[in-house]
Design an enzyme around this catalytic site. Structure first.
Site, mmCIF file in Angstrom:
data_model
loop_
_atom_site.group_PDB
_atom_site.id
_atom_site.type_symbol
_atom_site.label_atom_id
_atom_site.label_comp_id
_atom_site.label_asym_id
_atom_site.label_seq_id
_atom_site.Cartn_x
_atom_site.Cartn_y
_atom_site.Cartn_z
ATOM 1 N N HIS A 151 0.821 -1.225 0.000
ATOM 2 C CA HIS A 151 0.000 0.000 0.000
ATOM 3 C C HIS A 151 0.850 1.267 0.000
ATOM 4 O O HIS A 151 0.331 2.341 -0.268
ATOM 5 C CB HIS A 151 -0.920 -0.003 1.223
ATOM 6 C CG HIS A 151 -2.009 -1.029 1.110
ATOM 7 N ND1 HIS A 151 -3.300 -0.722 0.773
ATOM 8 C CD2 HIS A 151 -1.992 -2.378 1.250
ATOM 9 C CE1 HIS A 151 -4.041 -1.819 0.727
ATOM 10 N NE2 HIS A 151 -3.262 -2.836 1.018
ATOM 11 N N ASP A 348 3.240 9.418 -0.645
ATOM 12 C CA ASP A 348 2.087 8.609 -0.243
ATOM 13 C C ASP A 348 1.884 7.541 -1.308
ATOM 14 O O ASP A 348 1.949 7.852 -2.501
ATOM 15 C CB ASP A 348 0.830 9.490 -0.142
ATOM 16 C CG ASP A 348 -0.054 9.107 1.034
ATOM 17 O OD1 ASP A 348 -0.043 7.921 1.415
ATOM 18 O OD2 ASP A 348 -0.757 9.998 1.562
HETATM 19 P P1 ADQ Z 1 -2.995 5.945 5.039
HETATM 20 O O1 ADQ Z 1 -1.572 6.380 5.184
HETATM 21 O O2 ADQ Z 1 -3.721 5.713 6.288
HETATM 22 O O3 ADQ Z 1 -3.124 4.682 4.103
HETATM 23 P P2 ADQ Z 1 -4.959 7.382 3.265
HETATM 24 O O4 ADQ Z 1 -4.889 6.666 1.981
HETATM 25 O O5 ADQ Z 1 -5.144 8.847 3.111
HETATM 26 O O6 ADQ Z 1 -3.681 7.155 4.171
HETATM 27 O O7 ADQ Z 1 -6.180 6.836 4.091
HETATM 28 C C1 ADQ Z 1 -6.587 7.427 5.279
HETATM 29 C C2 ADQ Z 1 -7.999 6.936 5.617
HETATM 30 O O8 ADQ Z 1 -8.250 7.197 6.974
HETATM 31 C C3 ADQ Z 1 -9.071 7.591 4.799
HETATM 32 O O9 ADQ Z 1 -10.061 6.654 4.475
HETATM 33 C C4 ADQ Z 1 -9.616 8.655 5.761
HETATM 34 O O10 ADQ Z 1 -10.982 8.957 5.587
HETATM 35 C C5 ADQ Z 1 -9.397 8.007 7.098
HETATM 36 N N1 ADQ Z 1 -9.151 9.050 8.108
HETATM 37 C C6 ADQ Z 1 -8.122 9.900 8.150
HETATM 38 N N2 ADQ Z 1 -8.278 10.750 9.195
HETATM 39 C C7 ADQ Z 1 -9.415 10.419 9.803
HETATM 40 C C8 ADQ Z 1 -10.147 10.922 10.941
HETATM 41 N N3 ADQ Z 1 -9.722 11.967 11.660
HETATM 42 N N4 ADQ Z 1 -11.283 10.326 11.281
HETATM 43 C C9 ADQ Z 1 -11.726 9.279 10.560
HETATM 44 N N5 ADQ Z 1 -11.109 8.762 9.485
HETATM 45 C C10 ADQ Z 1 -9.979 9.324 9.119
HETATM 46 C C11 ADQ Z 1 -2.197 3.742 3.512
HETATM 47 C C12 ADQ Z 1 -1.152 4.366 2.567
HETATM 48 C C13 ADQ Z 1 -1.861 5.216 1.529
HETATM 49 C C14 ADQ Z 1 -2.877 4.369 0.764
HETATM 50 C C15 ADQ Z 1 -3.770 3.602 1.714
HETATM 51 C C16 ADQ Z 1 -4.624 2.592 0.977
HETATM 52 O O11 ADQ Z 1 -0.230 5.163 3.324
HETATM 53 O O12 ADQ Z 1 -0.927 5.759 0.604
HETATM 54 O O13 ADQ Z 1 -3.693 5.216 -0.016
HETATM 55 O O14 ADQ Z 1 -3.014 2.884 2.690
HETATM 56 O O15 ADQ Z 1 -3.858 1.792 0.149
#
Ligand code: ADQ
Length: 477
Positions: A151, A348
């Site tokens: 990921h 990311d």
């Molecule tokens: P993450 O690094 O966690 O994921 P991201 O892809 O942005 O990053 O996903 C974050 C998730 O957490 C989103 O669904 C968001 O809605 C949720 N989230 C964030 N802050 C929140 C809050 N305060 N309350 C509730 N929900 C919250 C890792 C990798 C990424 C990749 C994903 C999926 O680092 O690059 O996109 O996996 O493969």
């Protein structure tokens, strides 16, 4: 007919408020395919796996002794691999004993899988915590089809080769039948690194599967009463001012200090010319046991205090900085209330927040996405305002452009992005990966071969196409 097993470090139990993109994505996939989800129980100790069924998913979770967990998770996964794979070589802390703990936990998962798996089951393993798992399973004589999805970014060979023991770690990846990556660049980096260690003729297949979201479902949630009421409440608190939003786990890869400074630059330049913009940053803490995350938290508190001290007025605070999680229903409302999203990670793998923001918009007056070029998401969303997150002026300019953008242009950009998100959604991501791993899913939509999925670099094992799939997942946090 076999089952699908998903394996990841952390499993998302029904009712959890999730802050990780991976957890959010896998819950959707498993519910649709009635699979088995294996991962850490969240508890320390020894003993047999805990098994229960919830929300149509069979959960199989393992306790892990604390010293082993610390070495595996807090150290090797999150203080060695995470910074290295995000190009933060300055933060990499390699310890041989942590690597040994990482290997031990992977052996533990392999033994648990050996207890559960049937001969026709298929296993889908997730992320950097579990790179050696196929190797440990093969050592136990398990011959099932095993796929792996990374990921996070796959760094280039010159960065990867700094890791002591990188040849062994890369070699483990070749024991999968299929390795999936987020972008064509990631896939190319892995292909090049495998060649560099002399692994040209291996049985595993490398391919690109950019992860998506359930764009239609997000759009529906964002237009439902709970989200609309969250959006109205937030807007009412702004007294007519415009809003920028950031939503990220509190992680140094997300570029938060740089984003705060870019917003400060915007404020310095715009002092008198515009109605002030409010910036809401939601950043729930993660990995609080890792020292670099504690340092980041202090830095952000200092920066927010400093910027607010300089620019606040009696009736306006420029940065609202909130360290907590929200349900997706509320978050989509916040996204919809915002005139722009600032999604500016330094690196990311993909970034699901960028996609959720787009899917949550009101089609008649959508907001603007300001997006880092260094995210996987930027590859599929060229209509966003793409920025270099290291360049505060570039980000400040994009904020100005977003504020000035006419509604016709906002709609045009949004429509292209939304079309793309609906086409390449989470279901397609999963079905394309699984189809490539083991033929079509029973009852599932066949995935189109004309998708952006990319680059079969190495021949798959013989006989794969003739076998029927089972789905077993393992995940991370
Ligand atoms: P993450 O690094 O966690 O994921 P991201 O892809 O942005 O990053 O996903 C974050 C998730 O957490 C989103 O669904 C968001 O809605 C949720 N989230 C964030 N802050 C929140 C809050 N305060 N309350 C509730 N929900 C919250 C890792 C990798 C990424 C990749 C994903 C999926 O680092 O690059 O996109 O996996 O493969």
């Amino acid at each position: 007919m076999g089952r699908l097993f998903v394996v990841s470090n952390r499993v998302a139990q029904p009712g959890d408020v999730q802050t990780g993109g991976l957890a959010t994505a896998l819950q959707t996939v498993l519910r649709e395919h009635r699979g088995v989800w294996m991962g850490w129980s969240g508890k320390h100790g020894e003993g047999p796996a805990h098994v229960h069924i919830g929300d149509g998913i069979r959960y199989c979770t393992l306790d892990i002794p604390k010293p082993e967990f610390n070495a595996y998770y807090h150290h090797f996964a999150n203080r060695t691999l995470w910074p290295l794979f995000h190009y933060r070589v300055d933060l990499v802390d390699y310890r041989r004993e942590a690597y040994e703990g990482y290997r031990d936990v992977n052996k533990r998962f392999a033994r648990a899988l050996a207890q559960e798996l049937g001969p026709d089951d298929v296993v889908w393993i997730h992320d950097y915590h579990l790179i050696p798992l196929a190797h440990e399973m093969r050592k136990l004589g398990l011959g099932q089809r095993i796929g792996f999805f990374l990921h996070i970014p796959m760094p280039s060979w010159d960065v990867l080769s700094m890791l002591p023991g990188h040849e062994e770690l890369l070699g483990f990846l070749t024991e999968y039948d299929l390795v999936g990556l987020q972008t064509a660049g990631d896939t190319e980096n892995l292909r090049h690194s495998l060649e560099a260690i002399g692994k040209k003729q291996v049985r595993c297949e490398l391919a690109t599967f950019p992860i998506g979201i359930d764009a239609r479902a997000v759009a529906q949630v964002a237009a439902a009463p709970a989200a609309i009421s969250a959006a109205s409440g937030l807007r009412a608190s702004l007294s007519g001012k415009r809003l920028a939003i950031g939503v990220d786990r509190l992680d140094y890869s997300k570029g938060l200090p740089e984003r705060f400074r870019a917003f400060a630059r915007h404020l310095e330049r715009k002092k008198v010319r515009h109605e002030p913009l409010t910036y809401l940053q939601i950043a729930p803490p993660t990995r609080a046991a890792v020292p670099e995350y504690q340092t980041l938290r202090k830095e952000l508190e200092g920066l927010a205090g400093h910027i607010n001290g300089l620019h606040s007025r009696p009736d306006w605070t420029p940065i609202r900085y909130v360290n907590r999680s929200y349900s997706h229903r509320i978050l989509t409302g916040f996204y919809r209330a915002a005139d722009m999203a600032l999604v500016t990670p330094l690196r990311d793998g993909m970034n699901l927040v960028a996609k959720e923001y787009v899917a949550s918009q009101d089609p008649s007056s959508p907001g603007v996405l300001v997006l880092s070029r260094l995210t996987g998401a930027a590859e599929g969303l060229p209509e966003a305002l793409l920025v270099n997150p290291h360049d505060v002026d570039d980000v400040a300019n994009a904020i100005d452009t977003a504020l000035a953008m006419p509604v016709s242009e906002r709609r045009q950009r949004w429509e292209s992005m939304m079309t793309n998100l609906k086409l390449h959604d989470i279901n397609r991501w999963a079905s394309e990966f699984l189809e490539r791993l083991h033929g079509p899913i029973p009852g599932g939509e066949p995935a189109s071969r004309s998708s952006p999925t990319n680059a079969i670099l190495m021949p798959a094992r013989e006989g794969a196409a003739s076998r029927k799939p089972a789905l077993v997942l393992a995940t991370r946090t």
